[in-house]
Write a protein that holds these residues in place. Structure first.
Motif, PDB file in Angstrom:
ATOM      1  N   THR C  50      -0.127  -8.305  11.406  1.00  0.00           N
ATOM      2  CA  THR C  50      -0.227  -7.368  12.720  1.00  0.00           C
ATOM      3  C   THR C  50      -1.653  -6.818  13.254  1.00  0.00           C
ATOM      4  OG1 THR C  50       0.669  -5.458  11.512  1.00  0.00           O
ATOM      5  CG2 THR C  50       2.319  -6.681  12.655  1.00  0.00           C
ATOM      6  N   VAL C  62       0.007 -15.899  14.103  1.00  0.00           N
ATOM      7  CA  VAL C  62       1.252 -15.362  14.675  1.00  0.00           C
ATOM      8  C   VAL C  62       1.617 -15.727  16.066  1.00  0.00           C
ATOM      9  CG1 VAL C  62       2.395 -13.392  14.895  1.00  0.00           C
ATOM     10  CG2 VAL C  62       0.798 -13.596  12.985  1.00  0.00           C
ATOM     11  N   PRO C  67      -3.512 -12.935  15.486  1.00  0.00           N
ATOM     12  CA  PRO C  67      -3.136 -11.637  15.997  1.00  0.00           C
ATOM     13  C   PRO C  67      -4.147 -10.455  15.929  1.00  0.00           C
ATOM     14  CG  PRO C  67      -2.522 -11.961  13.499  1.00  0.00           C
ATOM     15  CD  PRO C  67      -3.139 -13.160  13.947  1.00  0.00           C
ATOM     16  N   LYS C  76       4.439  -8.706  21.564  1.00  0.00           N
ATOM     17  CA  LYS C  76       5.350  -9.546  21.582  1.00  0.00           C
ATOM     18  C   LYS C  76       5.971  -9.232  19.953  1.00  0.00           C
ATOM     19  CE  LYS C  76       4.445 -13.400  24.528  1.00  0.00           C
ATOM     20  NZ  LYS C  76       3.676 -14.742  24.332  1.00  0.00           N
ATOM     21  N   THR C  77       5.081  -8.410  19.146  1.00  0.00           N
ATOM     22  CA  THR C  77       5.216  -8.220  17.996  1.00  0.00           C
ATOM     23  C   THR C  77       5.679  -6.571  17.863  1.00  0.00           C
ATOM     24  OG1 THR C  77       3.748  -9.793  17.249  1.00  0.00           O
ATOM     25  CG2 THR C  77       4.182  -8.126  15.519  1.00  0.00           C
ATOM     26  N   LEU C 149       9.212 -11.152  17.617  1.00  0.00           N
ATOM     27  CA  LEU C 149       8.634 -11.013  16.227  1.00  0.00           C
ATOM     28  C   LEU C 149       8.798  -9.519  15.746  1.00  0.00           C
ATOM     29  CD1 LEU C 149       7.808 -12.110  13.617  1.00  0.00           C
ATOM     30  CD2 LEU C 149       5.545 -11.953  14.319  1.00  0.00           C
ATOM     31  N   THR C 150       9.907  -8.986  14.975  1.00  0.00           N
ATOM     32  CA  THR C 150      10.044  -7.807  14.564  1.00  0.00           C
ATOM     33  C   THR C 150       9.846  -7.662  12.858  1.00  0.00           C
ATOM     34  OG1 THR C 150      11.335  -7.452  16.473  1.00  0.00           O
ATOM     35  CG2 THR C 150      11.450  -5.806  14.760  1.00  0.00           C
TER      36      THR C 150
END
Lengths: 238, 117, 292
Positions: C50, C62, C67, C76-77, C149-150
């Motif tokens: 991240t 990513v 990223p 989006k993360t 994306l979590t």
């Protein structure tokens, strides 16, 4: 524009952003008015002495002090949250610069307005000086506006830069910075004691006039901002 | 709720089969969707879907585009036949193994079964 | 399609390799488990992915891109960190409002429902929340953000059994309706094992396992019975653990096709090995290293 969210974050805690600085400045202002009342009751001579002496009074730092802390808080507390919520360092830096700019505009206008009223009312009828002091500029109102704006920007960026350096280099930074400041202090002290003419030259530099001083403050602010921008792009959140 | 000694999707398929055999899911009637099954069994939808597809591939369920999956006509008989075929392996073999451990002979087993009925 | 790809990713903290030459793929649209002991490098890996910290070497993609400082990817993360700090005076209400502005797919209705379900005191200062309530703040953001994306890093900390069940059911329901890539890092493996499709086990910064959860769930069996029979059965097998009690023994072995049937035929009791137990067996340091 995701940087807007950085501004929103800083507006969440309104007491911290505006409340406490205003409470502090109001309290300091009331104290100064109280002093004015007491001294005023002792006759016009005492009043004139007070008016002269008060140009050095630092009660205005009740406002400027918290602003230094603001730079620390922004980097120390808001930066990790911003990154945690997926903002980039660039977006954070852009947003925080806007926050700093807003702060500087609001408080420099506030101080300048206070000073203008203070001068127009003869020190609020009590011959006191609160806004019209050495640190905010005792010249024309526009000079106070420029001076306070530059001063506030400089302390905000300086606080952010110091915190960024601390996050980047850790405790070592504090030791090194402390040691350098101490060396400079010792150097000046030694110079005054040991070198002929050093003290006089120093005094000349210190009293170089308003314009050059503004350049110095602006340079400190710009250097701090530069260091901060450089470091913030490389700062990791532990 | 699910048999843990088997891969999860097979346990899912067997549970649907049980439902068909005991009449919970009648022939030509719908079976739960992938997401319903996932929520009910607390498993990943992909696993639930794999279990349903296993039954569809075996002809136990039929897909109706846009509507869902239904129990195939004749599925009950098909499942019953298959389970009958597996009965000896799945139930009698372990029974005989345990009986051998305990020294119970075939005549005794027959007597026990009669006593239970 | 991969949501995340890493190649020889390495992160050193001074001379310690927190992430050591990690090459992994996380397929899009699935629930992945990121497992390992404390200090195995799970959080470090998620922070690298991240862009919160920078890699020492190696590559990562990513959602198809690097990223680091990438607003497109980061919006989006969503990374729910166990150790997330909030500024003084912040209330859950404030954090949720800011998160709403940052995640394009945010579902405010879901956020409201979750606040009610978790009985989160929205107007209490975050510094005064219990550990479980703090976890709930993260869970609500993680679910309501609907980010493609979590990451959930230890979402269960301090939650009671009711709240844990709630999180599981809500995650499952929302994932079913809005498929996305979920990386779940937790020590409560048994509670989430039926939700995981793919499992990565990190051990001292390296990849110990990257496999389908289904394979791992039947990767080992536990056989028990008389010592001599167990000993005979496990001869030549890949043994993970043996425990003897007098004339009895229990052994955990890697399962090969038909090994459960052979064990039963040999008169042994056969039991499945849960994902959690399998992971414990496979974590080499588990027995050797002191518990921290």
């Amino acid at each position: 524009m995701r940087s807007r969210n950085v501004i929103d974050m800083h507006l969440v805690n309104r007491m911290q952003a505006f409340g406490w600085p205003l409470v502090a400045v109001t309290f300091a202002f009331v104290v100064i008015l109280g002093v004015g009342l007491i001294v005023g009751s002792q006759g016009p001579e005492a009043q004139a002495g007070m008016y002269y002496g008060m140009q050095w009074n630092g009660a205005i730092f009740a406002l400027l002090g918290p602003l230094i802390g603001y730079g620390f808080t922004s980097m120390g507390q808001y930066f990790p949250l911003a990154l945690g919520l997926g903002l980039t360092r660039r977006e954070f830096a852009t947003g925080l610069s806007a926050v700093f700019l807003g702060n500087a505009v609001i408080y420099s206008v506030l101080i300048t307005s206070g000073k203008t009223i203070e001068k127009a009312t003869d020190g609020f009828g009590l011959h006191v000086r609160f806004f019209d002091v050495f640190y905010t500029g005792t010249g024309a109102s526009w000079q106070t506006l420029v001076q306070t704006f530059l001063l506030i920007m400089a302390v905000l960026f300086l606080g952010a830069a110091i915190t960024a350096a601390f996050l980047r280099f850790g405790q070592a930074f504090l030791w090194v910075a402390g040691a350098i400041l101490a060396l400079i202090g010792v150097g000046i002290f030694a110079g005054v004691l040991l070198l002929d003419g050093f003290g006089r030259n120093l005094l000349e530099v210190m009293t170089m006039g308003w314009g050059p001083w503004m350049v110095v403050i602006a340079a400190i602010g710009a250097a701090s901002a530069g260091v901060w921008l450089l470091l913030v792009r490389r700062t990791q959140v532990a | 709720m699910l048999d843990e000694t088997k891969p999860l999707y097979i346990a899912v398929a067997e549970q649907i089969e049980d439902g068909i055999l005991n009449g919970t899911h009648p022939e030509d009637g719908p079976v739960p969707s992938t997401n319903e099954l996932a929520a009910f069994l607390r498993i990943n939808p992909a696993t639930a879907g794999k279990g349903l597809n296993l039954l569809a591939d075996a002809g136990v369920l039929v897909k109706r585009r846009g509507v869902g999956m239904f129990v195939a006509v004749g599925a009950t008989a098909m499942l019953r036949q298959r389970r009958r075929d597996d009965f000896a392996r799945d139930y009698l073999a372990p029974l005989l193994r345990e009986a051998a451990h305990l020294g119970i002979d075939h005549r005794e087993i027959t007597e026990m079964m009669e006593a239970l009925q | 399609m991969s949501a995340i790809e890493t190649r020889n990713l390495t992160k050193h903290f001074r001379d310690v390799a927190a992430i050591d030459d990690v090459s992994l793929d996380f397929a899009a649209g699935r629930v992945h488990g990121l497992l390992g002991r404390n200090g195995a490098g799970k959080t470090t890996l998620m922070k690298l992915l991240t862009g919160q910290i920078f890699a020492t070497s190696g590559e990562m993609r990513v959602l198809g891109e690097n990223p680091v400082e990438n607003a497109e990817v980061l919006s989006k993360t969503c990374f729910i960190q166990e150790s997330q700090k909030y500024p003084d005076g912040f209330r859950p209400l404030d954090v949720l409002r800011i998160a709403e502005g940052l995640y394009p797919a945010w579902d405010q209705g879901l956020a409201r429902e979750l606040v009610a379900d978790f009985r989160l005191p929205e107007k209490r200062a975050i510094k005064k929340l219990s550990r479980g309530q703090l976890s709930a703040v993260g869970i609500i953001i993680g679910l309501a953000s609907r980010a493609p994306l979590t990451f959930f890093d230890e979402p269960y900390l301090g939650l009671d059994a009711v709240a844990r069940r709630l999180f599981f059911d809500r995650l499952l329901a929302d994932f079913s309706e809005h498929p996305r890539t979920v990386i779940l890092s937790t020590h409560h493996i048994d509670e989430v094992s039926n939700l995981l499709e793919h499992v990565v086990l990190l051990d001292e910064g390296r990849v110990a396992i990257s496999a389908e959860a289904e394979e791992l769930q039947s990767a080992a069996i536990e056989v028990s019975g008389r010592l001599d029979e167990v000993t005979a059965f496990i001869a030549g097998a890949d043994v993970l653990r043996v425990q003897e009690i007098g004339a009895l023994a229990t052994a955990t072995v890697h399962a090969e096709p038909g090994s459960a049937d052979r064990a039963r035929a040999a008169g042994l009791q056969v039991a499945p090995v849960s994902l959690q137990n399998y992971i414990v067996h496979r974590t080499t340091a588990a027995a050797a290293a002191p518990v921290t």
